[in-house]
Motif scaffolding. Sequence first.
Motif, PDB file in Angstrom:
ATOM      1  N   ALA A 462       0.804  -1.261   0.066  1.00 28.42           N
ATOM      2  CA  ALA A 462      -0.054   0.035  -0.004  1.00 28.42           C
ATOM      3  C   ALA A 462       0.726   1.242   0.089  1.00 28.42           C
ATOM      4  N   LEU A 463       2.016   1.164   0.124  1.00 25.52           N
ATOM      5  CA  LEU A 463       3.062   2.261   0.381  1.00 25.52           C
ATOM      6  C   LEU A 463       4.052   2.192  -0.451  1.00 25.52           C
ATOM      7  N   SER A 464       4.694   3.473  -1.015  1.00 27.32           N
ATOM      8  CA  SER A 464       5.904   3.525  -1.711  1.00 27.32           C
ATOM      9  C   SER A 464       6.994   3.077  -1.046  1.00 27.32           C
ATOM     10  N   PRO A 465       8.245   2.830  -1.446  1.00 24.50           N
ATOM     11  CA  PRO A 465       9.284   2.231  -0.630  1.00 24.50           C
ATOM     12  C   PRO A 465       9.887   3.330   0.240  1.00 24.50           C
ATOM     13  N   SER A 466       9.542   4.579   0.112  1.00 30.01           N
ATOM     14  CA  SER A 466      10.253   5.434   1.074  1.00 30.01           C
ATOM     15  C   SER A 466       9.346   5.408   2.374  1.00 30.01           C
ATOM     16  N   LEU A 467       8.071   5.682   1.845  1.00 23.49           N
ATOM     17  CA  LEU A 467       6.936   5.603   2.971  1.00 23.49           C
ATOM     18  C   LEU A 467       7.064   4.208   3.958  1.00 23.49           C
ATOM     19  N   LEU A 468       7.330   3.301   3.028  1.00 20.32           N
ATOM     20  CA  LEU A 468       7.326   2.031   3.611  1.00 20.32           C
ATOM     21  C   LEU A 468       8.532   1.910   4.758  1.00 20.32           C
ATOM     22  N   GLU A 469       9.357   2.461   4.315  1.00 21.69           N
ATOM     23  CA  GLU A 469      10.835   2.442   5.203  1.00 21.69           C
ATOM     24  C   GLU A 469      10.351   3.367   6.397  1.00 21.69           C
ATOM     25  N   LEU A 472       7.837   1.212   8.867  1.00 16.91           N
ATOM     26  CA  LEU A 472       8.611   0.203   9.460  1.00 16.91           C
ATOM     27  C   LEU A 472       9.370   0.477  10.569  1.00 16.91           C
ATOM     28  N   PHE A 473      10.330   1.594  10.161  1.00 14.64           N
ATOM     29  CA  PHE A 473      11.330   1.796  11.210  1.00 14.64           C
ATOM     30  C   PHE A 473      11.262   3.243  11.853  1.00 14.64           C
ATOM     31  N   GLY A 474      10.173   4.182  11.435  1.00 18.29           N
ATOM     32  CA  GLY A 474      10.131   5.075  12.012  1.00 18.29           C
ATOM     33  C   GLY A 474      10.973   6.393  11.208  1.00 18.29           C
ATOM     34  N   HIS A 475      10.745   7.771  11.854  1.00 12.26           N
ATOM     35  CA  HIS A 475      11.689   8.863  11.356  1.00 12.26           C
ATOM     36  C   HIS A 475      11.824   9.856  12.188  1.00 12.26           C
ATOM     37  N   GLU A 476      12.897  10.546  12.232  1.00 13.45           N
ATOM     38  CA  GLU A 476      13.068  11.742  13.116  1.00 13.45           C
ATOM     39  C   GLU A 476      12.554  12.843  12.357  1.00 13.45           C
ATOM     40  N   LYS A 477      12.495  13.814  13.231  1.00 16.87           N
ATOM     41  CA  LYS A 477      11.924  15.188  12.821  1.00 16.87           C
ATOM     42  C   LYS A 477      12.885  15.845  11.670  1.00 16.87           C
ATOM     43  N   GLY A 478      12.515  16.338  10.403  1.00 22.04           N
ATOM     44  CA  GLY A 478      13.281  16.838   9.779  1.00 22.04           C
ATOM     45  C   GLY A 478      14.173  15.852   8.646  1.00 22.04           C
ATOM     46  N   ALA A 479      13.747  14.578   8.818  1.00 22.92           N
ATOM     47  CA  ALA A 479      14.145  13.524   7.755  1.00 22.92           C
ATOM     48  C   ALA A 479      13.949  13.665   6.614  1.00 22.92           C
ATOM     49  N   PHE A 480      13.159  14.416   6.228  1.00 22.91           N
ATOM     50  CA  PHE A 480      12.630  14.488   4.955  1.00 22.91           C
ATOM     51  C   PHE A 480      11.323  15.466   5.046  1.00 22.91           C
ATOM     52  N   THR A 481      11.049  16.140   3.614  1.00 20.89           N
ATOM     53  CA  THR A 481       9.800  16.858   3.371  1.00 20.89           C
ATOM     54  C   THR A 481       8.781  16.412   4.067  1.00 20.89           C
ATOM     55  N   LYS A 487       8.396  10.110  14.536  1.00 19.95           N
ATOM     56  CA  LYS A 487       7.503   9.337  14.427  1.00 19.95           C
ATOM     57  C   LYS A 487       7.941   7.966  14.646  1.00 19.95           C
ATOM     58  N   GLN A 488       7.223   7.129  15.499  1.00 18.66           N
ATOM     59  CA  GLN A 488       7.556   5.853  15.958  1.00 18.66           C
ATOM     60  C   GLN A 488       7.346   4.744  14.739  1.00 18.66           C
ATOM     61  N   GLY A 489       8.136   3.886  14.496  1.00 18.07           N
ATOM     62  CA  GLY A 489       7.571   2.837  13.228  1.00 18.07           C
ATOM     63  C   GLY A 489       7.055   1.772  14.111  1.00 18.07           C
ATOM     64  N   LYS A 490       6.544   0.886  13.043  1.00 15.68           N
ATOM     65  CA  LYS A 490       5.719  -0.459  13.428  1.00 15.68           C
ATOM     66  C   LYS A 490       6.434  -1.085  14.387  1.00 15.68           C
ATOM     67  N   PHE A 491       7.837  -1.341  13.903  1.00 14.74           N
ATOM     68  CA  PHE A 491       8.532  -2.174  14.812  1.00 14.74           C
ATOM     69  C   PHE A 491       8.635  -1.839  16.396  1.00 14.74           C
ATOM     70  N   GLU A 492       8.822  -0.527  16.464  1.00 15.58           N
ATOM     71  CA  GLU A 492       8.779   0.055  17.723  1.00 15.58           C
ATOM     72  C   GLU A 492       7.343  -0.076  18.414  1.00 15.58           C
ATOM     73  N   ALA A 493       6.292  -0.065  17.781  1.00  9.36           N
ATOM     74  CA  ALA A 493       4.909  -0.227  18.289  1.00  9.36           C
ATOM     75  C   ALA A 493       4.392  -1.564  18.438  1.00  9.36           C
ATOM     76  N   ALA A 494       5.279  -2.649  17.902  1.00 15.21           N
ATOM     77  CA  ALA A 494       4.975  -3.839  18.086  1.00 15.21           C
ATOM     78  C   ALA A 494       5.992  -4.740  19.118  1.00 15.21           C
ATOM     79  N   ASP A 495       6.873  -3.728  19.592  1.00 17.20           N
ATOM     80  CA  ASP A 495       7.978  -4.164  20.754  1.00 17.20           C
ATOM     81  C   ASP A 495       7.043  -5.019  21.713  1.00 17.20           C
TER      82      ASP A 495
END
Length: 714
Positions: A462-469, A472-481, A487-495
Amino acid sequence: MSDSSTTLPPHGDDSASGSLSMNGGAARNHDLESPVGGIDGGYLVTQSAGRWSDVFRLSAPGQVILGRSSTNDIAIRSERASRQHARVWSSPDGWMIEDLGSRNGTSVSGRRIDSPTKLADGDKIEIAGYSLQFVHQIQSAEGPVASPLPAGATEDHLTLAMEAASITDRRAKSEYLHSDLFETKPFRAGLKDGLAQTETARATLLQLAFELAGAESAAQAIELVLDRLAASIPFRSAGAFVVKSQSQKQAGHVAAADSSNLVLVATRHSNQSALGSSSYRRPADTAIASVIGPDGQAILARNVAGDRTLATENSRGEIDAVSMILAPVKDREGNVLGMLHLLTTDKETVFSPRDLEFVLAVAEILAESLRNLRVRGKLDRSLRRSQRQIQTLQKQIGGKVQIVGQSDAVRDIIEKISLVAPTNATVLVRGESGVGKELVASAIHHASGRASAPLVCMNCAALSPSLLESELFGHEKGAFTGATDRKQGKFEAADGGTLMLDEIGEMDAEIQAKFLRVLEGHPFERVGGQSPIKVDVRVVAATNRDLQAMVADGKFRQDLFYRLHVVEILVPPLRSRGSDILLLAEHFLAQFNEQMGRRITTITEPARRMLLDYRWPGNIRELRNVIERAVVLNAGSTIDAEHLLLTPAMSAGNGGADSAVASSPVEISLADLERSHIERVLRHTDGNKSRAASILGIERSTLDRKLKKFNRYS
């Protein structure tokens, strides 16, 4: 506790250390000659923090002696004061004041006097650093505490209603709780004894607070408070009130001056044999109003006998009260929760300011206890609601996790789930779209030791490769436009729990590498981050693709395939499960009957044959939708063939999918076969993509993605 003197802070920065006490509530005759006159009474009022705090009532004929001696009517405990410093007396012309030859003199309204001087309304008397104001009516004193008027009362009634001269002390907060031990100013006289009494009182309050911490109910807390008051202060009777209804109280308003909102919940009595009646007597409504009103404070009233505005009659119709204390029970926001009332009838036992401080401290501690009990009650009720919701959700989840079927294929799936669930092995679930791969993943999770931890599901297609990453793994503030926050990724949410990844075959090659490292136990970083994150997650992957063929074509990493392919569960298509189709239909019918409040009891034989003959390209998902539609559009009690909306092209009599495959050339790739079939379905639906996706058993977004891929290679 029979000391009736009132100790007050000195007035002015240059005052000597000391205190001022008012003995009794009315002027007394002394050996000094007093003129006899018939003038109106007056008041000597002291102020504290801009409000009057003590009142001494002047009654003609009479006189008041002020000075350092403790036998004076007003004792000024200051080295700057003479033993008999000044006197105030009544004369035919009015109230007079004279200095009695003191060392430091007496001033009236800033002017030092050297002869008898008539007092005018509002004059300020300064002696040894203390200031008192003379007024004819208490309401004209500077900084009076506003008292709420009873319903229908006028300003003229207020003086008579409150009898303010009887109220000799008021407090908003107890200095036992809100000042340093050595700054407890009201008890400075006899510093050593005062500090010892203060320490004793604070130890008692600490013990009370400890006892209230274990109270299980408001009633128990109030009983503990009355027990502690009875052990600490001699009183004739005491009562505890609570607000009738919390809904009637908003932002501290308890229907101002309306005492009907207070309900007596507990009482205490002492020395009942000397009372004539052991019944508790509620204070006058006007006194209650002065305490529970928006500007109300605790009050100490002495010389109360005969005053119907403060006390009520006993069984003999007499007002025998000598002194009383009223203290509001207020929470931190100023909301009135209740009130404490103490009463004495023995002239040898008169409440003192120290008693008022103690009762007010008890009221403040009780307020915190009631507040905590109220919060605890809300939490308990919320917990019970949550437990009921959890039980309901568990039943609902149990229904969703329930794998319905009696075929050999279903029994094999259930057996594999029971074997693999207690382990941490990675599972690969394979099957066509709509067969229930997510249901299998959910069953594995809820049958495992991770059932109390999260189950997180995500569709990789359902997601493009960049959004899928990022997902899955989350991102830091300002990591991309657009990454405005961390944001917490799915791996962290499922810990600690399970991560179910659907359509794993659609994952981009670069993400496959990072995904493999996490599966092997390595930490990962959020997109744009540098801090390593390690999680404990079990992965259940699902796909409708042939991953081995994709590995052979170089579209899927071989090492990732082996890592995922620890345990494989193959979910067969619905068309190969025979009578399970009817079991599932009955199961969905019961679910929708309960959800929609319908009473559809049976599926007719023609409808059953129709369900069995259909090829179910959308598998269980499609069957569920068909039954739901039949229940929604059915006003009767049975489901007949006419209620089932099935695609004719997919029925067994019309060839179906197997016939389509058989009529296709043998030498054709799977991709071309898929494209050909999608085009046939689109032609059948006249280009309606939503309906075509439903027939194909895939999401509309998946169909759009496939069509775009076909166009790229055309």
